[in-house]
Design a protein around this motif. Structure first.
Motif, PDB file in Angstrom:
ATOM      1  N   GLU A  27     -12.115   5.725  62.725  1.00 35.35           N
ATOM      2  CA  GLU A  27     -12.619   5.615  61.214  1.00 35.35           C
ATOM      3  C   GLU A  27     -13.837   4.533  61.062  1.00 35.35           C
ATOM      4  N   LEU A  28     -13.800   3.671  61.952  1.00 35.90           N
ATOM      5  CA  LEU A  28     -14.803   2.726  61.640  1.00 35.90           C
ATOM      6  C   LEU A  28     -16.046   2.929  62.886  1.00 35.90           C
ATOM      7  N   SER A  29     -15.964   3.476  63.824  1.00 37.91           N
ATOM      8  CA  SER A  29     -16.937   3.682  64.841  1.00 37.91           C
ATOM      9  C   SER A  29     -17.014   4.949  65.663  1.00 37.91           C
ATOM     10  N   ASP A  30     -17.716   5.240  66.494  1.00 35.05           N
ATOM     11  CA  ASP A  30     -17.667   6.303  67.465  1.00 35.05           C
ATOM     12  C   ASP A  30     -17.934   5.768  68.772  1.00 35.05           C
ATOM     13  N   ASP A  31     -18.299   4.348  68.888  1.00 34.51           N
ATOM     14  CA  ASP A  31     -18.410   3.832  70.120  1.00 34.51           C
ATOM     15  C   ASP A  31     -17.152   2.860  70.422  1.00 34.51           C
ATOM     16  N   ILE A  32     -16.306   3.493  70.962  1.00 31.53           N
ATOM     17  CA  ILE A  32     -14.895   2.961  71.312  1.00 31.53           C
ATOM     18  C   ILE A  32     -14.601   2.921  72.890  1.00 31.53           C
ATOM     19  N   TRP A  33     -14.227   1.653  73.352  1.00 30.30           N
ATOM     20  CA  TRP A  33     -13.957   1.603  74.674  1.00 30.30           C
ATOM     21  C   TRP A  33     -12.311   1.147  74.733  1.00 30.30           C
ATOM     22  N   VAL A  34     -11.571   1.837  75.665  1.00 29.41           N
ATOM     23  CA  VAL A  34     -10.081   1.600  75.634  1.00 29.41           C
ATOM     24  C   VAL A  34      -9.884   1.077  77.011  1.00 29.41           C
ATOM     25  N   ILE A  35      -9.634  -0.253  77.130  1.00 26.99           N
ATOM     26  CA  ILE A  35      -9.270  -1.077  78.416  1.00 26.99           C
ATOM     27  C   ILE A  35      -7.986  -1.824  78.212  1.00 26.99           C
ATOM     28  N   ALA A  36      -6.734  -1.275  78.811  1.00 29.93           N
ATOM     29  CA  ALA A  36      -5.479  -1.834  78.517  1.00 29.93           C
ATOM     30  C   ALA A  36      -4.632  -1.618  79.855  1.00 29.93           C
ATOM     31  N   PRO A  37      -3.431  -2.530  79.825  1.00 26.20           N
ATOM     32  CA  PRO A  37      -2.879  -2.822  80.769  1.00 26.20           C
ATOM     33  C   PRO A  37      -2.153  -1.314  81.230  1.00 26.20           C
ATOM     34  N   SER A  38      -2.082  -1.313  82.661  1.00 21.96           N
ATOM     35  CA  SER A  38      -1.319   0.241  83.138  1.00 21.96           C
ATOM     36  C   SER A  38      -0.003   0.156  83.009  1.00 21.96           C
ATOM     37  N   GLU A  39       0.688  -0.878  82.746  1.00 21.82           N
ATOM     38  CA  GLU A  39       2.039  -0.783  82.415  1.00 21.82           C
ATOM     39  C   GLU A  39       2.320  -1.601  81.171  1.00 21.82           C
ATOM     40  N   GLU A  40       3.668  -1.425  80.729  1.00 24.40           N
ATOM     41  CA  GLU A  40       4.127  -2.349  79.687  1.00 24.40           C
ATOM     42  C   GLU A  40       4.138  -3.825  79.801  1.00 24.40           C
ATOM     43  N   GLN A  41       3.457  -4.734  78.929  1.00 20.56           N
ATOM     44  CA  GLN A  41       3.050  -5.933  79.271  1.00 20.56           C
ATOM     45  C   GLN A  41       3.684  -6.849  77.956  1.00 20.56           C
ATOM     46  N   ALA A  99       2.829   3.085  58.452  1.00 21.66           N
ATOM     47  CA  ALA A  99       2.220   2.250  57.718  1.00 21.66           C
ATOM     48  C   ALA A  99       0.893   1.595  58.504  1.00 21.66           C
ATOM     49  N   ALA A 100       1.006   1.291  59.718  1.00 23.83           N
ATOM     50  CA  ALA A 100      -0.004   0.947  60.640  1.00 23.83           C
ATOM     51  C   ALA A 100      -1.271   2.041  60.371  1.00 23.83           C
ATOM     52  N   SER A 101      -0.786   3.377  60.481  1.00 26.40           N
ATOM     53  CA  SER A 101      -2.025   4.475  60.494  1.00 26.40           C
ATOM     54  C   SER A 101      -2.680   4.551  59.123  1.00 26.40           C
ATOM     55  N   HIS A 102      -1.943   4.521  58.074  1.00 23.82           N
ATOM     56  CA  HIS A 102      -2.352   4.475  56.874  1.00 23.82           C
ATOM     57  C   HIS A 102      -3.214   3.118  56.177  1.00 23.82           C
ATOM     58  N   TRP A 103      -2.776   2.129  56.892  1.00 18.98           N
ATOM     59  CA  TRP A 103      -3.350   0.771  56.319  1.00 18.98           C
ATOM     60  C   TRP A 103      -4.096   0.147  57.082  1.00 18.98           C
ATOM     61  N   GLY A 104      -4.349   0.720  58.384  1.00 16.59           N
ATOM     62  CA  GLY A 104      -5.053  -0.035  59.321  1.00 16.59           C
ATOM     63  C   GLY A 104      -6.609  -0.424  58.985  1.00 16.59           C
ATOM     64  N   ALA A 105      -7.347   1.040  58.790  1.00 14.98           N
ATOM     65  CA  ALA A 105      -8.788   0.974  58.600  1.00 14.98           C
ATOM     66  C   ALA A 105      -8.785   0.293  57.170  1.00 14.98           C
ATOM     67  N   LYS A 106      -7.982   0.293  56.228  1.00 19.53           N
ATOM     68  CA  LYS A 106      -7.928  -0.511  54.903  1.00 19.53           C
ATOM     69  C   LYS A 106      -8.155  -1.790  55.316  1.00 19.53           C
ATOM     70  N   ALA A 107      -7.264  -2.270  56.114  1.00 11.21           N
ATOM     71  CA  ALA A 107      -6.957  -3.673  56.298  1.00 11.21           C
ATOM     72  C   ALA A 107      -8.260  -4.086  57.029  1.00 11.21           C
ATOM     73  N   ILE A 108      -8.708  -3.425  57.918  1.00  5.76           N
ATOM     74  CA  ILE A 108     -10.079  -3.837  58.757  1.00  5.76           C
ATOM     75  C   ILE A 108     -11.392  -3.992  58.206  1.00  5.76           C
ATOM     76  N   LYS A 109     -11.482  -2.989  57.383  1.00  6.53           N
ATOM     77  CA  LYS A 109     -13.055  -2.615  56.801  1.00  6.53           C
ATOM     78  C   LYS A 109     -13.537  -3.835  56.016  1.00  6.53           C
ATOM     79  N   PRO A 110     -12.884  -4.656  55.170  1.00  5.41           N
ATOM     80  CA  PRO A 110     -13.452  -5.961  54.594  1.00  5.41           C
ATOM     81  C   PRO A 110     -13.577  -6.989  55.533  1.00  5.41           C
ATOM     82  N   LEU A 111     -13.002  -6.988  56.898  1.00  2.00           N
ATOM     83  CA  LEU A 111     -13.203  -7.881  57.729  1.00  2.00           C
ATOM     84  C   LEU A 111     -14.483  -7.822  58.455  1.00  2.00           C
TER      85      LEU A 111
END
Ligand code: MN
Length: 254
Positions: A25-39, A141-153
């Motif tokens: 919802e914020l950009s189309d230039d997204i990089w996903v880099i995450a641990p391979s296992e639960e951490q 809650a995160a899904s609906h409020w995530g972008a709303k919380a981030i945009k002003p930041l």
């Protein structure tokens, strides 16, 4: 705007997929880099005693065989090369990162690592509940409020060496009352329960469980905001110095 996404629940975590939708919802230039296992619970740990591997899963999508901190460090320092991210989002963690739990959190630590690298960084966590109705849509809650919380930041200059810690309450999206700016709270009692069991050979083992969140109301805290049904947004600083104690100790040695 280039966004780096990481988390501490691993590359296949449902919360990471939710965060990808929020970031889209914020950009189309997204990089996903995450641990391979639960951490979860890895805190700000860095792998020093073993090598770490990078695996590519797709375009701008990688896993790292280490901690959340390893992922962000390799993401910014190696994988992305000269393409420094403008924003780092860590999460959406399955479970709260509130009060005294913050220093255990791999989710918050990934955002701390982004802050250290000079990137605007935000940790996001979804409080979960034992309510079966809630479990049908655990990240609503995160899904609906995530972008709303981030945009002003995005328009807001973060203070140097600071990051933001966002927690979403365990409520349906339409039951969330709004966003509250909070302070890091504290638990009245230790949350860790030490569970003792016996392994198949009869030797004892110990496993850390969780007690309920107990806290004192009335401190404008993250815990209180979540209990009241708000999204909690806490500015954190990397500087752990206690200013009052610093002054008192100076007087002590005069
Ligand atoms: Mn986690």
């Amino acid at each position: 705007m280039r966004i780096l996404i990481s988390n501490d629940d691993g590359i296949n975590a449902p919360g990471l997929a939710i965060l990808e939708e929020i970031a889209a919802e914020l950009s189309d230039d997204i990089w996903v880099i995450a641990p391979s296992e639960e951490q979860s619970g890895a805190g700000h740990s860095l792998s020093l005693s073993k090598p770490v591997r990078i695996r590519q899963h797709g375009e701008r999508r990688y896993s790292v065989s280490g901690t959340p901190t390893d992922s962000v460090m390799l993401g910014i320092g190696k994988i992305m090369g000269d393409l420094k991210p403008d924003l780092l989002l860590s999460g959406v963690n399955r479970g709260a990162n509130l009060g005294d739990d913050i220093t255990y959190s791999g989710t918050v630590a990934a955002a701390m690592e982004g802050t250290l690298a000079g990137v605007k960084s935000i940790a996001l966590s979804q409080v979960h509940s034992a309510d079966p109705l809630y479990d049908a849509a655990p990240f609503q809650a995160a899904s609906h409020w995530g972008a709303k919380a981030i945009k002003p930041l995005l328009e807001h200059d973060f203070e140097p060496r600071s990051l933001l810690n966002i927690n979403f309450p365990a409520l349906r999206a339409d039951a969330v009352k709004g966003i509250r700016i909070t302070k890091q709270g504290f638990h009245d009692y230790s949350r860790a329960a030490i569970i003792e069991g016996k392994d198949p050979r009869g030797a004892p083992y110990y496993w850390f469980g969780l007690n309920g969140i107990e806290h004192t109301l009335g401190h404008d805290s993250d815990l209180e905001a979540i209990a009241d049904g708000y999204v909690s947004l806490t500015p954190l600083t990397l500087d752990l110095t206690h200013q009052v104690a610093h002054k008192k100790l100076n007087n002590l040695y005069e």
